[in-house]
Write an enzyme that holds these catalytic residues in place. Structure first.
Site, PDB file in Angstrom:
ATOM      1  N   HIS A 475      42.988  40.925  33.567  1.00 52.90           N
ATOM      2  CA  HIS A 475      41.952  40.741  34.585  1.00 52.90           C
ATOM      3  C   HIS A 475      41.398  39.315  34.596  1.00 52.90           C
ATOM      4  O   HIS A 475      40.180  39.127  34.605  1.00 52.90           O
ATOM      5  CB  HIS A 475      40.803  41.738  34.360  1.00 52.90           C
ATOM      6  CG  HIS A 475      41.203  43.162  34.495  1.00 52.90           C
ATOM      7  ND1 HIS A 475      40.480  44.201  33.935  1.00 52.90           N
ATOM      8  CD2 HIS A 475      42.258  43.744  35.125  1.00 52.90           C
ATOM      9  CE1 HIS A 475      41.079  45.349  34.222  1.00 52.90           C
ATOM     10  NE2 HIS A 475      42.160  45.091  34.936  1.00 52.90           N
ATOM     11  N   PRO A 476      42.247  38.278  34.629  1.00 52.68           N
ATOM     12  CA  PRO A 476      41.696  36.913  34.679  1.00 52.68           C
ATOM     13  C   PRO A 476      40.955  36.687  35.992  1.00 52.68           C
ATOM     14  O   PRO A 476      41.364  37.193  37.045  1.00 52.68           O
ATOM     15  CB  PRO A 476      42.932  36.017  34.563  1.00 52.68           C
ATOM     16  CG  PRO A 476      44.069  36.851  35.043  1.00 52.68           C
ATOM     17  CD  PRO A 476      43.724  38.267  34.665  1.00 52.68           C
TER      18      PRO A 476
END
EC number: 1.1.99.1
Length: 561
Positions: A475-476
């Protein structure tokens, strides 16, 4: 070769596909959509079968397969950072969990100057616009949007129900919809899967509507090299096709829209001369605009698994054996049903570990098998696991360009676990997960603890386990954040500060990471900004009620302490 379009969209991921579809609804608007990966082949079970979600992460066809720099607080591990490549972007290879975040995430964004229209009630209409939920619309869910959402059904694996019951027995709330009135608690988890049991990536949901339009041009295997400028105005894109080294050029009459994701969007901006002046100078890149926040403020979710043996043969362990897979595959292929049609994340939850948190700070995904996210190191027996991770870490990382070569990956550092709060949350999370797993609802199923193992108890032992075994939840985000402060990159409409004709629209513009998976929110943000780009009135604010914990205790008394 040079062509001219009204808009050029760089990246056919969750945001880019929304923009391409919505902008081309106006027949007098021409759009070029550039994607570095290939098509979303519909006959490739690796991306189309929900249960096969581990496969695309193992190869390079659909995965950029970035790696971090050695992470200093994680025993200097170089950690995986997979991102989707191909039409659909990361929605083509993600875990398909349909989770939107907590209402208070968006209300928090809206407290920032210039972001007032990002409150939950402003965003909810766009979540609804994007969604078709299989059991129909309500105040929180849509009934005619491009993203197919499937709800868990009666008769699914008994371990899902036992794990939710265990969470409730541990003193936490029950919620019937993690995207509805109340996120906090344990309950069923929706997934982005079509009624036919196929992955509902944005290539399928959005682009399929738009592919036949004469005003949309899609070019795959097109790696954007840099954005072209005239002064401070973006006027086009230079890109490489396939393995070639001769750049093609396209010009934009109105805007260039960067939708390359939280790793590649800042990388592209920096390579184009928009970013921190010192970094550009070090790489001999002519500065177009000194913008220090490009690539800063990088955030992610870190998670780990707690794994248990299962005393009854009810887990999906047999499905991991090759001799059982042809039948599962055939049932999925011809009927769109069975184990193949589910991502197997059909239950989960959100909790607060301490009173200091106003809304949940830990997320759970439950899985009725003991295996790694990328399909490796499966336990050779019946088992189940809880994925547990913190939601709003105070740790901040960065993306730095290493080379002017567009094919070279950037330097990525998340600085995972760099704050004491991170350690407190993960220690609390492991101990609370053990309490949940020890509740009576799991007595018929719970065998020995496989991981971390009963010998891992003290703070020091837990910390070493975390350093060695925590992994990214993929989930960058937040590396080109919205806002008005000195480190903000874009305004509340995605427009790059100090520039003209240039926007960023993807998970990188989140000012602060949300409480949950990112795909649904990335789609919502693109829907919202698409209306802005088109000059349309925003959808009317929702009037739906939503839960605020206030003085409510984080949990009640557990059945088994």
């Amino acid at each position: 070769m040079s062509q001219e379009f009204d808009y050029i969209i760089i990246g056919a991921g969750s945001a880019g596909n929304v923009l391409a579809t919505r902008l081309t609804e106006d027949a007098d608007v021409s759009v070029l959509l550039l994607e570095a990966g290939g098509p979303d082949y519909r006959f490739d079970f690796r991306t189309q079968m929900p249960a096969a979600l581990a496969f695309p992460l193992q190869g390079r066809r659909y995965n950029w397969a970035y790696e971090t720099d050695p992470e200093p607080y994680m025993n200097n591990r170089r950690m995986e950072c997979g991102r989707g490549k191909g039409l659909g972007g990361s929605s083509l290879i993600n875990g398909m969990c349909y989770i939107r975040g907590n209402a208070l995430d968006f209300d928090g964004w809206a407290k920032e100057p210039g972001l007032e229209d990002w409150s939950y009630l402003d965003c909810l209409p766009y979540f609804r616009k994007a969604e078709t939920r299989d059991i129909g619309p309500n105040d929180y869910h849509g009934g005619d949007g491009p993203v197919s959402v499937t709800t868990p059904k009666a008769g699914n694996n008994p371990l899902f129900h036992a794990m939710v019951e265990a969470g409730v027995q541990a003193g936490y709330p029950r919620t019937d919809d993690l995207n509805g009135y109340q996120q906090e608690g344990f309950g069923p988890m929706d997934r982005t899967v079509t009624p036919e049991g196929r992955r509902a990536a944005t290539g399928r949901g959005y682009l399929d509507q738009a592919r036949g339009r004469p005003n949309l041009t899609i070019v795959t295997h097109a790696l954007s090299d840099r954005i072209l400028f005239s002064g401070k105005r973006a006027i086009g894109v230079s890109y490489l096709v396939g393995n070639g080294d001769n750049p093609a050029t396209a010009h934009a009459r109105r805007e260039v829209l960067v939708c390359s994701g939280a790793i590649a969007s800042p990388q592209l901006l920096q390579r184009s001369g928009v970013g921190p002046a010192a970094l550009l100078r070090d790489l001999d890149i002519p500065a177009v605009h000194d913008l220090p926040g490009v690539g800063a403020n990088l955030q992610d979710h870190l998670e780990l698994y707690l794994q248990y043996a299962c005393k009854q043969p009810v887990s999906i362990y047999p499905a991991t054996k090759w001799w059982n897979q042809p039948a599962i595959g055939a049932q999925w292929l011809f009927l769109g049903k069975g184990l193949g049609a589910s991502n197997q994340f059909e239950a989960g939850g959100f909790i607060r570990t301490r009173e200091a948190f106003e809304w949940p700070n830990i997320q759970f995904h439950f899985l009725p098998v003991a295996i790694n996210y990328n399909g490796s190191k499966g336990v050779q027996e019946h088992g189940f696991q809880a994925h547990m991770g913190s939601m709003r870490s105070p740790s901040r990382g960065r993306i730095h360009l290493k080379s002017r070569d567009p094919r070279q990956h950037p330097s990525i550092l998340f600085n995972y676990m760099s704050h004491e709060q991170d350690w407190q949350e993960f220690r609390d999370g492991i101990r609370l997960t053990r309490e949940i797993m020890n509740q009576p609802a799991l007595d018929p199923y719970r065998g020995r603890e496989l991981s971390p193992g009963v010998n891992v108890q003290s703070d020091a032992e837990l910390d070493e386990f975390i350093r060695n075994h925590a992994e990214t939840a993929f989930h960058p985000s937040c590396s080109c954040k919205m806002g008005s402060d000195d480190m903000a990159v874009v305004d509340g409409q995605g427009r790059v500060h100090g520039m003209e004709g240039l926007r960023v629209v993807d998970a990188s513009i989140m000012p602060l990471i949300i409480t949950g998976n990112l795909n649904a929110t990335t789609i919502m943000m693109a829907e919202k900004i698409a209306d802005r780009i088109r000059g349309r009135q925003p959808l009317p604010r929702s009037t739906a009620k939503y839960y605020v914990a206030g003085d409510a205790p984080v949990r009640g008394n557990p059945v088994r302490a």
